[in-house]
Each structure stands twice: as structure tokens, then as C-alpha cells.
Design a protein around this motif. Structure first.
Motif, PDB file in Angstrom:
ATOM      1  N   TYR A 297      -6.711 -11.017 -12.068  1.00 51.97           N
ATOM      2  CA  TYR A 297      -6.800  -9.565 -11.943  1.00 51.97           C
ATOM      3  C   TYR A 297      -6.486  -9.138 -10.512  1.00 51.97           C
ATOM      4  O   TYR A 297      -6.723  -9.885  -9.550  1.00 51.97           O
ATOM      5  CB  TYR A 297      -8.197  -9.093 -12.337  1.00 51.97           C
ATOM      6  N   TYR A 298      -5.963  -7.902 -10.382  1.00 53.85           N
ATOM      7  CA  TYR A 298      -5.504  -7.411  -9.090  1.00 53.85           C
ATOM      8  C   TYR A 298      -5.818  -5.924  -8.930  1.00 53.85           C
ATOM      9  O   TYR A 298      -5.919  -5.183  -9.912  1.00 53.85           O
ATOM     10  CB  TYR A 298      -3.979  -7.590  -8.959  1.00 53.85           C
ATOM     11  N   ILE A 299      -5.954  -5.519  -7.654  1.00 54.61           N
ATOM     12  CA  ILE A 299      -5.965  -4.092  -7.321  1.00 54.61           C
ATOM     13  C   ILE A 299      -4.789  -3.845  -6.391  1.00 54.61           C
ATOM     14  O   ILE A 299      -4.353  -4.747  -5.661  1.00 54.61           O
ATOM     15  CB  ILE A 299      -7.285  -3.661  -6.647  1.00 54.61           C
ATOM     16  N   SER A 300      -4.258  -2.624  -6.412  1.00 52.89           N
ATOM     17  CA  SER A 300      -3.040  -2.371  -5.651  1.00 52.89           C
ATOM     18  C   SER A 300      -2.920  -0.906  -5.238  1.00 52.89           C
ATOM     19  O   SER A 300      -3.389  -0.009  -5.943  1.00 52.89           O
ATOM     20  CB  SER A 300      -1.814  -2.772  -6.482  1.00 52.89           C
ATOM     21  N   SER A 301      -2.250  -0.686  -4.111  1.00 52.09           N
ATOM     22  CA  SER A 301      -1.926   0.669  -3.669  1.00 52.09           C
ATOM     23  C   SER A 301      -0.545   1.086  -4.156  1.00 52.09           C
ATOM     24  O   SER A 301      -0.090   2.193  -3.870  1.00 52.09           O
ATOM     25  CB  SER A 301      -1.981   0.753  -2.137  1.00 52.09           C
ATOM     26  N   LEU A 302       0.141   0.190  -4.892  1.00 57.23           N
ATOM     27  CA  LEU A 302       1.450   0.521  -5.466  1.00 57.23           C
ATOM     28  C   LEU A 302       1.285   1.427  -6.676  1.00 57.23           C
ATOM     29  O   LEU A 302       0.306   1.316  -7.410  1.00 57.23           O
ATOM     30  CB  LEU A 302       2.179  -0.755  -5.897  1.00 57.23           C
ATOM     31  N   ARG A 303       2.261   2.296  -6.882  1.00 51.51           N
ATOM     32  CA  ARG A 303       2.275   3.092  -8.107  1.00 51.51           C
ATOM     33  C   ARG A 303       2.681   2.196  -9.276  1.00 51.51           C
ATOM     34  O   ARG A 303       3.209   1.102  -9.097  1.00 51.51           O
ATOM     35  CB  ARG A 303       3.243   4.273  -7.966  1.00 51.51           C
ATOM     36  N   ARG A 304       2.457   2.681 -10.476  1.00 48.91           N
ATOM     37  CA  ARG A 304       2.697   1.871 -11.678  1.00 48.91           C
ATOM     38  C   ARG A 304       4.196   1.614 -11.873  1.00 48.91           C
ATOM     39  O   ARG A 304       4.976   2.530 -12.060  1.00 48.91           O
ATOM     40  CB  ARG A 304       2.101   2.582 -12.894  1.00 48.91           C
TER      41      ARG A 304
END
Length: 390
Positions: A297-304
Motif C-alpha cells: 500500500y502507498y500514499i502519494s501527492s500525485l494526482r490519479r
């Protein structure tokens, strides 16, 4: 001297040594016989040509004195082993690395077309130098946290720590020392920290951070979200999906990536700077008749954007596959017994930077073979060093 050989000589003396001009010489002025630039270039060449320490570097230089004298000033001949040991034990690692990075980046030369829409991916991860411990003096194995440009195969910087547990404090230092502007930073779960996310966003970059149990509440919420929505194939919310299949090494591997915009009611999400999306990577493969799978699992500041998320996650694995593995297989780094911490840090950096040069060379030989050939033939070594083939 041929025209080609002269051009390579000018490239070496006029360009590479130039990047060390502003590096402060840490040695005493008394009895200083050898130029700092000459010592550093010989050390680079020696490590590139299979030398693993000052004695081997000095012996390689002695055997290749005629070739080196064509390329370097060497006012007092070839330095002895103690000169390399002294220089590498005194040079400040941060300053040393900065000179190399400027030089390596000058070799990249992306065209304007390539630069358009291009975003560098920087993978950050740590590796222990397993035999660098010194029980007698209470020292554990030195731990190196590296920044690796995944798509270019270039080392950008490193920070040395005494313990793996110090990786959390080493990462912010490393981020301060490299240019992260507009880059995508990927870090494993140890670097999934609020202050690190904030630092990346403040540096005008984006992040993709792996999630594990060190962030239990966040991990639980993200895991629950994907388990819930996978049951009805995301019928209740939009998702980006990307799938790929790869065959090799006697097995077939399937990878499925899902990326979703952070839900409005995502209570723990507001504490993370710039957080926009969460994601999961599901890997399934069969080996020796046994089915295996794992979920990350990951969290990101990138848009989808599913494909970009997949490429970024996969790109982070490159630091293990193309950097750490190569350091152990090509340089036998885990066998290094260097105890002096500054010396070990600088020698470790020489391995990483020469590995970057080897990977940039277009030859089809293995990394191990390229190092051997560099040791056998100084003209081939110069091709790797300057990024120019003849």
C-alpha cells in the motif's frame, strides 16, 4: 598521440578535473606533493578498474603510469597508497559528492524534446555495509542511505549512519543535499513520515511513500478502503487501474495497480502534506508449482493516473535491483572491511558513482566484465569515464 586520444585527454583534464577545482584540499600544506584533482581522478579510475582500496588503487596506478601521465599533470609522479588513504579519510563526504553529481549530470545531456514533460524519479533507500563493523570499538555496520535516479541509473547522493534505525533522520539530510525540484521521490516504509512528506512538498516535488505497520492507523484505513472496494470492483468510487504481465526466470508474474483519490472522509489524511491519492500494488506469480502473492500500500501527492503510479512504484524497486544488488555482485561491497567512517563513506561513494558510469556506457557486456575490461585497457576505461566511445 592520435586525434581521438588527444580529444579524450582534453575531455579528462579540461572537464572532469575542473569539477574538483573548488573542492578544498583537506591535507596539510607541508610536504603536499600531489594535486588533489590527480589523486581523485586516479582513485575513480582505480575503483572503476576493479581496485577495492588504497593499496589496490596505488598498484593499478603504478602499472598504468604511462597512460595516466598522458592525461594528468602528476608533477611528482604516481602517488603512493598512503596518499589515497589520507585524501579519502579527510575529504568531507558532502562536498566530495556534490562535485561528482555536477560532473555526472553534465554527461546526461537531455534534448529539449526529452525534457518536455519529463520528471526525474528519485528512489531513496538504505543498505548496510555488512562487514564494516568493529566490535572492538563498539561500532556496528555502517549504513548508507542512497538517492538513486531510477530512470537514469545515476547516484545523486548518500548519507552514512551508524544504525539502520537512524535512516529516518538520514533521509531529511539527504533530501537537503540533492536537487529534488519537480522530481518524484519514492521511499520505502521507513521514510513514510509526516515531516518527510512535508519536506518533499516544500521542495516542489511529489512523493510516493510505501505504507507498513510503522504508521498503523494510516495503514489500517488504506488497507480497509481497498479491501472494501475490491469486493465490488470499485463500483462505488472512481479508480485508476493498470495491469502488466512479465515472463522471465522460469516464472510468469502479474502485477495489478489501483490508485484512488483520497476520500473526503479520510480522517487521517489531512495530517499529511499534499496527500492526494492512495494506492495498492498486487503482485502474483507462480514458481515451482506454488502460487505466491503480496500486496503493498502507498500514499502519494500525485494526482490519479494509473500508469504513472505503476511506473513509479516499479521504478523504486530499481534501487534494489540495479544499485544494491550491483554493488554486492559487481563490487563485493558487503565484503569491505574499511573501519574509518569517512574513508568508508567516500569509498562507498566512489563505488556508486563508477557504477553510474558503467551503466551509462552503451556496451552490452555485464557490469563485472566492463570493470575487468577497464582494468585491462586504459582507452576503454577512458570511454567509460568520459561517456564517449570511439
Amino acid at each position: 598521440m592520435s586525434t581521438v586520444e588527444l580529444a579524450v585527454t582534453q575531455e579528462l583534464t579540461g572537464n572532469i578535473v575542473h569539477y574538483f577545482d573548488q573542492l578544498k584540499d583537506p591535507r596539510s600544506n607541508i610536504n603536499r606533493l600531489h594535486l588533489l584533482g590527480d589523486v581523485i581522478v586516479i582513485a575513480i579510475c582505480g575503483v572503476l578498474a576493479n581496485a577495492d582500496g588504497p593499496s589496490a588503487i596505488a598498484e593499478w596506478a603504478r602499472l598504468n603510469a604511462d597512460g595516466l601521465q598522458k592525461h594528468l599533470a602528476l608533477p611528482h609522479g604516481i602517488p603512493k597508497k598512503d596518499t589515497y588513504r589520507r585524501v579519502l579519510s579527510l575529504l568531507k563526504p558532502n562536498d566530495f559528492q556534490a562535485c561528482f553529481v555536477q560532473w555526472i549530470e553534465s554527461l546526461e545531456g537531455l534534448s529539449d524534446e526529452q525534457k518536455e514533460g519529463y520528471r526525474k524519479q528519485i528512489a531513496i533507500d538504505g543498505k548496510a555495509l555488512r562487514r564494516s563493523h568493529d566490535k572492538k570499538n563498539g561500532l556496528g555496520a555502517l549504513f548508507i542511505v542512497s538517492a538513486w535516479a531510477s530512470d537514469q541509473g545515476i547516484s545523486l547522493g548518500q548519507v552514512a549512519t551508524e544504525e539502520k534505525s537512524n535512516e529516518i533522520t538520514a533521509i531529511p539530510k539527504l533530501l537537503n543535499e540533492i536537487n529534488i525540484d519537480e522530481a518524484i521521490i519514492t521511499i520505502d516504509a521507513a521514510g513514510c513520515q509526516k515531516n518527510i512528506a512535508q519536506q518533499i512538498v516544500s521542495g516542489n516535488a511529489d512523493y510516493v511513500l510505501a505504507l507498513k505497520g510503522n504508521q498503523p492507523k494510516l495503514y489500517e484505513v488504506v488497507q480497509k478502503f481497498f479491501l472494501d472496494h475490491l469486493e465490488d470492483d470499485f463500483a462505488r468510487c472512481p479508480v485508476s487501474r493498470y495491469e502488466e504481465t512479465e515472463k522471465g526466470h522460469g516464472r510468469q508474474e502479474q502485477r495489478i495497480y489501483y490508485q484512488a483519490t483520497v476520500p473526503v472522509d479520510f480522517d487521517v489524511g489531512h495530517k499529511w502534506a499534499g496527500l492526494k491519492t492512495i494506492g495498492t500494488a498486487i503482485r502474483m506469480y507462480e514458481q515451482d508449482g506454488i502460487h505466491h502473492s503480496d500486496v503493498r500500500y502507498y500514499i502519494s501527492s500525485l494526482r490519479r493516473k494509473g500508469e504513472l503510479f505503476a511506473t513509479t512504484v516499479r521504478g523504486h524497486w530499481a534501487i534494489e535491483n540495479t544499485l544494491h544488488w550491483s554493488l554486492d555482485m559487481t563490487y563485493r561491497e558487503d565484503e569491505s572491511r574499511v573501519r574509518n567512517r569517512i574513508f568508508a563513506n567516500n569509498l562507498s561513494w566512489l563505488r556508486r558513482i563508477t557504477l553510474s558510469l558503467i551503466k551509462k556506457h552503451p556496451g552490452k557486456q555485464s557490469n563485472v566484465m566492463k570493470r575487468r575490461m577497464a582494468g585491462w585497457n586504459i582507452d576503454y576505461l577512458m570511454q567509460i569515464l568520459t561517456g564517449k566511445t570511439t
